[in-house]
Design an enzyme around this catalytic site. Structure first.
Site, PDB file in Angstrom:
ATOM      1  N   ASP A  60      37.215 -56.812  -9.178  1.00 53.78           N
ATOM      2  CA  ASP A  60      38.433 -57.496  -9.844  1.00 53.78           C
ATOM      3  C   ASP A  60      39.360 -58.484  -8.806  1.00 53.78           C
ATOM      4  O   ASP A  60      39.638 -59.515  -9.105  1.00 53.78           O
ATOM      5  CB  ASP A  60      39.352 -56.293 -10.071  1.00 53.78           C
ATOM      6  N   THR A 116      32.817 -58.619 -13.802  1.00 51.74           N
ATOM      7  CA  THR A 116      32.602 -57.610 -12.915  1.00 51.74           C
ATOM      8  C   THR A 116      31.345 -57.236 -13.103  1.00 51.74           C
ATOM      9  O   THR A 116      30.603 -57.169 -14.448  1.00 51.74           O
ATOM     10  CB  THR A 116      33.709 -56.440 -13.162  1.00 51.74           C
ATOM     11  N   THR A 172      29.987 -54.600 -16.398  1.00 52.27           N
ATOM     12  CA  THR A 172      30.245 -55.482 -17.693  1.00 52.27           C
ATOM     13  C   THR A 172      29.316 -56.845 -17.897  1.00 52.27           C
ATOM     14  O   THR A 172      28.734 -57.103 -18.783  1.00 52.27           O
ATOM     15  CB  THR A 172      31.717 -55.933 -17.849  1.00 52.27           C
ATOM     16  N   LYS A 196      33.884 -50.865 -22.477  1.00 53.47           N
ATOM     17  CA  LYS A 196      32.799 -51.788 -22.473  1.00 53.47           C
ATOM     18  C   LYS A 196      32.135 -51.977 -23.881  1.00 53.47           C
ATOM     19  O   LYS A 196      31.836 -53.375 -24.194  1.00 53.47           O
ATOM     20  CB  LYS A 196      31.716 -51.421 -21.566  1.00 53.47           C
ATOM     21  N   SER A 249      31.205 -54.730  -9.139  1.00 54.64           N
ATOM     22  CA  SER A 249      31.724 -53.669  -9.994  1.00 54.64           C
ATOM     23  C   SER A 249      33.311 -53.780  -9.411  1.00 54.64           C
ATOM     24  O   SER A 249      33.649 -53.626  -8.601  1.00 54.64           O
ATOM     25  CB  SER A 249      31.432 -52.149 -10.184  1.00 54.64           C
TER      26      SER A 249
END
EC number: 4.2.3.3
Length: 135
Positions: A64, A38, A41, A16, A58
């Site tokens: 994803d 996400t 991030t 990150k 997340s």
């Protein structure tokens, strides 16, 4: 007027900080793009870089897969996915599905900073859309 690029930004926990540094380096270009990321991030990109980001869940909670779904619908032009190859991920099948979707739909997918920088340069220069070159 060229269309706004739509870029997905994803980073594993140990990557990150690298994503934040990458986004700061490319902030001028990224501000001219529609960004999705996400959850965690995306939050850091908003708070620390000042980018406008559409936040998904997340990664381990399905983020994803949400990005993969938008990619399959033709709503993503590139994926910057800074993966941590040294740490096992509990949602590895989701990660593999996203990378596979990039391959299936011919979407650039950068998984390290060197490639991510090249993708940013290519997207900034590309006329026509890179996806149309190999259609």
């Amino acid at each position: 007027m060229p269309k706004r690029r739509r870029i997905a930004l994803i980073a594993h926990d140990h990557k990150k900080d690298d994503m934040i540094a990458f986004a700061q380096t490319h902030k001028a270009f990224l501000m001219r793009c529609d960004l999705l990321a996400t959850g965690t991030t995306g939050g850091r990109l908003q708070d620390e870089v000042g980018l406008s980001v559409q936040r998904m869940l997340s990664g381990p909670w399905g983020g994803d897969l949400q990005i993969g779904a938008q990619l399959a619908e033709g709503r993503v032009d590139a994926v910057i996915f800074l993966r941590d190859p040294m740490t096992p991920q509990p949602h590895e099948p989701d990660i593999n599905a996203l990378v596979r979707a990039c391959d299936v739909h011919n979407i650039p997918c950068a998984t390290n900073l060197a490639t991510a920088d090249l993708v940013m340069i290519a997207l900034g220069l590309a006329q026509p859309d890179p996806k149309e070159i190999h259609a």
